[in-house]
Design a protein around this motif. Structure first.
Motif, PDB file in Angstrom:
ATOM      1  N   GLU A 272       0.831  -1.204   0.000  1.00 42.24           N
ATOM      2  CA  GLU A 272       0.000   0.000   0.000  1.00 42.24           C
ATOM      3  C   GLU A 272       0.867   1.256   0.000  1.00 42.24           C
ATOM      4  OE1 GLU A 272      -2.821  -0.177   3.194  1.00 42.24           O
ATOM      5  OE2 GLU A 272      -3.550  -2.153   2.562  1.00 42.24           O
ATOM      6  N   ARG A 273       1.947   1.220   0.752  1.00 44.39           N
ATOM      7  CA  ARG A 273       2.862   2.370   0.789  1.00 44.39           C
ATOM      8  C   ARG A 273       3.567   2.551  -0.553  1.00 44.39           C
ATOM      9  NH1 ARG A 273       4.496  -0.071   6.243  1.00 44.39           N
ATOM     10  NH2 ARG A 273       3.151   1.073   7.674  1.00 44.39           N
ATOM     11  N   LEU A 274       3.957   1.448  -1.162  1.00 44.49           N
ATOM     12  CA  LEU A 274       4.602   1.484  -2.473  1.00 44.49           C
ATOM     13  C   LEU A 274       3.649   2.079  -3.513  1.00 44.49           C
ATOM     14  CD1 LEU A 274       6.818   0.727  -4.535  1.00 44.49           C
ATOM     15  CD2 LEU A 274       5.867  -1.589  -4.566  1.00 44.49           C
ATOM     16  N   ASP A 275       2.411   1.633  -3.486  1.00 51.18           N
ATOM     17  CA  ASP A 275       1.418   2.136  -4.427  1.00 51.18           C
ATOM     18  C   ASP A 275       1.151   3.621  -4.187  1.00 51.18           C
ATOM     19  OD1 ASP A 275      -0.306   1.558  -6.644  1.00 51.18           O
ATOM     20  OD2 ASP A 275      -2.016   1.669  -5.277  1.00 51.18           O
ATOM     21  N   ALA A 276       1.026   4.016  -2.932  1.00 50.30           N
ATOM     22  CA  ALA A 276       0.784   5.435  -2.610  1.00 50.30           C
ATOM     23  C   ALA A 276       1.960   6.297  -3.070  1.00 50.30           C
ATOM     24  CB  ALA A 276       0.548   5.606  -1.112  1.00 50.30           C
ATOM     25  N   ALA A 277       3.173   5.833  -2.843  1.00 48.99           N
ATOM     26  CA  ALA A 277       4.361   6.580  -3.275  1.00 48.99           C
ATOM     27  C   ALA A 277       4.377   6.715  -4.795  1.00 48.99           C
ATOM     28  CB  ALA A 277       5.633   5.882  -2.795  1.00 48.99           C
ATOM     29  N   TYR A 278       4.014   5.646  -5.487  1.00 50.89           N
ATOM     30  CA  TYR A 278       3.973   5.690  -6.951  1.00 50.89           C
ATOM     31  C   TYR A 278       3.014   6.768  -7.431  1.00 50.89           C
ATOM     32  CZ  TYR A 278       2.537   4.698 -11.666  1.00 50.89           C
ATOM     33  OH  TYR A 278       2.197   4.841 -12.988  1.00 50.89           O
ATOM     34  N   TRP A 279       1.789   6.785  -6.870  1.00 53.72           N
ATOM     35  CA  TRP A 279       0.794   7.747  -7.348  1.00 53.72           C
ATOM     36  C   TRP A 279       1.165   9.181  -6.998  1.00 53.72           C
ATOM     37  CZ3 TRP A 279      -1.669   6.400 -11.277  1.00 53.72           C
ATOM     38  CH2 TRP A 279      -2.084   5.083 -11.462  1.00 53.72           C
ATOM     39  N   VAL A 280       1.787   9.404  -5.860  1.00 52.27           N
ATOM     40  CA  VAL A 280       2.238  10.753  -5.506  1.00 52.27           C
ATOM     41  C   VAL A 280       3.292  11.219  -6.505  1.00 52.27           C
ATOM     42  CG1 VAL A 280       3.528  12.097  -3.790  1.00 52.27           C
ATOM     43  CG2 VAL A 280       1.665  10.607  -3.059  1.00 52.27           C
ATOM     44  N   ARG A 281       4.267  10.363  -6.810  1.00 51.37           N
ATOM     45  CA  ARG A 281       5.317  10.730  -7.770  1.00 51.37           C
ATOM     46  C   ARG A 281       4.748  10.883  -9.173  1.00 51.37           C
ATOM     47  NH1 ARG A 281       8.247  13.758  -6.732  1.00 51.37           N
ATOM     48  NH2 ARG A 281       9.325  13.355  -8.668  1.00 51.37           N
ATOM     49  N   ARG A 282       3.827   9.997  -9.551  1.00 62.05           N
ATOM     50  CA  ARG A 282       3.232  10.055 -10.891  1.00 62.05           C
ATOM     51  C   ARG A 282       2.521  11.394 -11.089  1.00 62.05           C
ATOM     52  NH1 ARG A 282       3.530   8.593 -16.016  1.00 62.05           N
ATOM     53  NH2 ARG A 282       1.511   8.554 -16.999  1.00 62.05           N
ATOM     54  N   ARG A 283       1.718  11.771 -10.093  1.00 60.07           N
ATOM     55  CA  ARG A 283       0.989  13.043 -10.163  1.00 60.07           C
ATOM     56  C   ARG A 283       1.971  14.204 -10.270  1.00 60.07           C
ATOM     57  NH1 ARG A 283      -0.913  16.929  -6.365  1.00 60.07           N
ATOM     58  NH2 ARG A 283      -2.993  17.681  -6.842  1.00 60.07           N
ATOM     59  N   ALA A 284       3.001  14.202  -9.418  1.00 67.77           N
ATOM     60  CA  ALA A 284       3.992  15.279  -9.423  1.00 67.77           C
ATOM     61  C   ALA A 284       4.732  15.342 -10.759  1.00 67.77           C
ATOM     62  CB  ALA A 284       4.978  15.087  -8.275  1.00 67.77           C
ATOM     63  N   ASN A 285       5.073  14.200 -11.315  1.00 64.75           N
ATOM     64  CA  ASN A 285       5.796  14.184 -12.592  1.00 64.75           C
ATOM     65  C   ASN A 285       4.932  14.672 -13.748  1.00 64.75           C
ATOM     66  OD1 ASN A 285       8.181  13.312 -11.460  1.00 64.75           O
ATOM     67  ND2 ASN A 285       7.803  11.162 -11.882  1.00 64.75           N
ATOM     68  N   LEU A 286       3.653  14.320 -13.749  1.00 59.75           N
ATOM     69  CA  LEU A 286       2.764  14.786 -14.817  1.00 59.75           C
ATOM     70  C   LEU A 286       2.578  16.299 -14.753  1.00 59.75           C
ATOM     71  CD1 LEU A 286      -0.005  12.038 -14.944  1.00 59.75           C
ATOM     72  CD2 LEU A 286       1.911  12.374 -16.502  1.00 59.75           C
ATOM     73  N   ILE A 287       2.557  16.830 -13.544  1.00 61.28           N
ATOM     74  CA  ILE A 287       2.422  18.275 -13.380  1.00 61.28           C
ATOM     75  C   ILE A 287       3.736  18.969 -13.759  1.00 61.28           C
ATOM     76  CG2 ILE A 287       2.127  20.121 -11.687  1.00 61.28           C
ATOM     77  CD1 ILE A 287       0.229  18.116 -10.191  1.00 61.28           C
ATOM     78  N   ARG A 288       4.849  18.472 -13.211  1.00 59.94           N
ATOM     79  CA  ARG A 288       6.157  19.093 -13.447  1.00 59.94           C
ATOM     80  C   ARG A 288       6.542  19.090 -14.920  1.00 59.94           C
ATOM     81  NH1 ARG A 288      10.474  16.767 -14.396  1.00 59.94           N
ATOM     82  NH2 ARG A 288       9.865  14.769 -13.534  1.00 59.94           N
ATOM     83  N   SER A 289       6.275  17.993 -15.605  1.00 64.57           N
ATOM     84  CA  SER A 289       6.670  17.878 -17.015  1.00 64.57           C
ATOM     85  C   SER A 289       5.787  18.703 -17.939  1.00 64.57           C
ATOM     86  CB  SER A 289       6.599  16.410 -17.442  1.00 64.57           C
ATOM     87  OG  SER A 289       5.251  15.963 -17.503  1.00 64.57           O
ATOM     88  N   GLY A 290       4.618  19.105 -17.464  1.00 64.64           N
ATOM     89  CA  GLY A 290       3.694  19.862 -18.292  1.00 64.64           C
ATOM     90  C   GLY A 290       2.809  18.981 -19.161  1.00 64.64           C
ATOM     91  N   TRP A 291       2.957  17.660 -19.046  1.00 62.16           N
ATOM     92  CA  TRP A 291       2.172  16.742 -19.876  1.00 62.16           C
ATOM     93  C   TRP A 291       0.680  16.946 -19.664  1.00 62.16           C
ATOM     94  CZ3 TRP A 291      -1.512  13.074 -18.732  1.00 62.16           C
ATOM     95  CH2 TRP A 291      -1.925  12.284 -19.795  1.00 62.16           C
ATOM     96  N   LEU A 292       0.260  17.066 -18.422  1.00 62.97           N
ATOM     97  CA  LEU A 292      -1.164  17.176 -18.132  1.00 62.97           C
ATOM     98  C   LEU A 292      -1.757  18.445 -18.748  1.00 62.97           C
ATOM     99  CD1 LEU A 292      -3.507  15.757 -16.764  1.00 62.97           C
ATOM    100  CD2 LEU A 292      -2.920  16.951 -14.654  1.00 62.97           C
ATOM    101  N   LYS A 293      -1.039  19.560 -18.642  1.00 69.62           N
ATOM    102  CA  LYS A 293      -1.520  20.807 -19.244  1.00 69.62           C
ATOM    103  C   LYS A 293      -1.618  20.662 -20.763  1.00 69.62           C
ATOM    104  CE  LYS A 293       0.372  23.945 -15.787  1.00 69.62           C
ATOM    105  NZ  LYS A 293       1.297  25.066 -15.548  1.00 69.62           N
ATOM    106  N   ARG A 294      -0.567  20.123 -21.382  1.00 64.82           N
ATOM    107  CA  ARG A 294      -0.578  19.958 -22.837  1.00 64.82           C
ATOM    108  C   ARG A 294      -1.681  19.008 -23.279  1.00 64.82           C
ATOM    109  NH1 ARG A 294       4.774  19.385 -21.763  1.00 64.82           N
ATOM    110  NH2 ARG A 294       4.727  17.153 -22.253  1.00 64.82           N
ATOM    111  N   HIS A 295      -1.868  17.945 -22.512  1.00 65.20           N
ATOM    112  CA  HIS A 295      -2.880  16.948 -22.849  1.00 65.20           C
ATOM    113  C   HIS A 295      -4.277  17.560 -22.805  1.00 65.20           C
ATOM    114  CE1 HIS A 295      -4.766  13.025 -23.132  1.00 65.20           C
ATOM    115  NE2 HIS A 295      -5.435  13.265 -22.022  1.00 65.20           N
TER     116      HIS A 295
END
Length: 178
Positions: free
Chosen positions: A72-95
């Motif tokens: 559960e901790r591994l999964d939570a860490a993954y989703w926190v990083r995934r969200r942060a990376n999508l925001i930081r990279s600008g992918w979500l805005k472009r998408h």
């Protein structure tokens, strides 16, 4: 719920749909998440979720597998990083901006079935509008967890509904065609 809250739920859905599809309980899902988190930021997030350095080292050396609690901790860490990376990279805005064409937003009004007879608004229907130019501000407000800004952006979106504007301030759900 307020329209801004519905947007938060929908943005979370988009992030989850863009992530690793294999479940955390599968070997493939665990390995994929461990590979994704194999960076300083990923390991820091694992620690922030409560995983010990010893467990992290053991997983990456292949000496052990995560326990149920650590899954559960591994999964939570993954989703926190995934969200942060999508925001930081600008992918979500472009998408969402879709090269300036925007995205279609489906608005589902509040369920009127519990409203007293004569007080309900029978003319409320599902609406679909194309939304442009707000996606950058929307993602920034979502990243900052700024509910006031999200509500303001929602107000800007529903302004295009003219006389039905106030009827869609609160909704049962929102869908973004992403």
């Amino acid at each position: 719920m307020k329209g801004g809250q519905a947007l938060v739920l929908e943005l979370n859905r988009i992030v989850y749909q863009s992530g690793i599809a294999s479940p955390i309980g599968s070997q493939r899902g665990q390995n994929a998440r461990l590979r994704y988190l194999n960076s300083q930021a990923g390991r820091d997030e694992l620690r922030a979720q409560g995983v010990s350095d010893r467990a992290i080292k053991s997983w990456y050396k292949g000496k052990s597998r995560p326990s149920k609690a650590n899954l559960e901790r591994l999964d939570a860490a993954y989703w926190v990083r995934r969200r942060a990376n999508l925001i930081r990279s600008g992918w979500l805005k472009r998408h969402l901006d879709n090269s300036g064409q925007g995205r279609s937003v489906e608005i589902y009004p509040v369920d009127q079935s519990a409203v007293a007879r004569g007080r309900e608004r029978p003319n409320l229907t599902d609406r679909s509008i194309t939304v442009r130019y707000v996606w950058g501000d929307l993602v920034d407000a979502w990243a900052a967890q700024d509910t006031d800004a999200l509500d303001e952006i929602w107000d800007d979106i529903i302004t295009d509904l003219d006389s039905d504007y106030a009827a869609y301030a609160y909704v049962s759900a929102v869908g973004i065609s992403a």
